[in-house]
Design an enzyme around this catalytic site. Structure first.
Site: not given
Length: 230
Positions: A12, A198
């Protein structure tokens, strides 16, 4: 103005680190702190590692050694709110440590004993800047709400539903709450931003290899935009 940026994964931060005019690096507590400038703004970029202790140590070092004026934390989280799907962004307006449990003494789940607050509230101005930094996201939704943190990888659907019922949480992860806790104690403005991977609460999931480039792109865009806005 020194801006502390904490990432949950190396991936990231890799694109953002390519943009920094690096002035120095320091290795402290096994973490590499990258100090320099992006668009003429002083930034300290660091990956804290997994879990609340690592994240708290990292935040305290940013406070003590780099005198940061604010902290931005990005990373991945599991969705809890039923309308939150993979790829969506959740900006925390407050955080709770869901694994803190002194209910035997009459406290609520998540209450840190003898603290003067139940939740750790993100800085309102930084939340607004995070929302503005996300305004060009077209393919995914952006939510603002509570994120809960704990030293547990939550995969049990019943536990996820309990987190929704008990805390009204929109997402859960493993670092944000302790970053918020530490920043609160040091009186440093902070905001926590999460890309959703998710959501077992609504049956939505995404293959990690498919999700990773989405998370990297989202984190980099958000961080660059926020640096420019601060």
């Amino acid at each position: 103005m020194n801006i502390g940026i904490i990432g949950a994964m190396d991936e990231e931060l890799e694109l953002l680190l390519k943009k920094i005019e690096l002035e120095k690096t320091e290795d402290k507590a096994g973490m590499i702190f990258n100090f320099g400038k992006i668009n003429n703004k002083n930034v300290v970029i660091v990956r804290c590692g997994i879990g609340k202790v690592n994240a708290s140590i990292c935040t305290q070092i940013l406070a003590d050694d780099f005198k940061v004026d604010c902290v931005i934390n990005v990373g991945v989280a599991g969705g809890i709110g039923k309308n939150v799907y993979p790829g969506d962004i959740v900006i925390a307006n407050n955080l709770v440590e869901h694994d803190m449990d002194t209910t035997a003494f009459g406290d609520k789940h998540g209450q840190v004993p003898r603290m003067d607050t139940f939740d750790f509230k993100c800085d309102k101005a930084l939340v607004e800047k995070a929302k503005e930094a996300c305004k060009n996201f077209k393919d995914y939704n952006v939510f603002v709400g509570r994120i809960v943190s704990g030293d547990q990888f939550i995969a049990d659907v019943d536990k996820i539903r309990w987190l929704e019922k008990e805390f009204g949480a929109m997402a859960c992860e493993m670092e944000g709450g302790s970053i918020a806790h530490t920043a609160y104690l040091n009186k440093i403005p902070f905001v926590v931003i999460r890309s959703i991977s998710d959501n077992a609460n609504n049956g939505a999931s995404m293959d990690y290899e498919k999700f990773k480039p989405i998370a990297i792109k989202s984190s980099t865009v958000i961080l660059e935009n926020m640096i420019n806005l601060i």
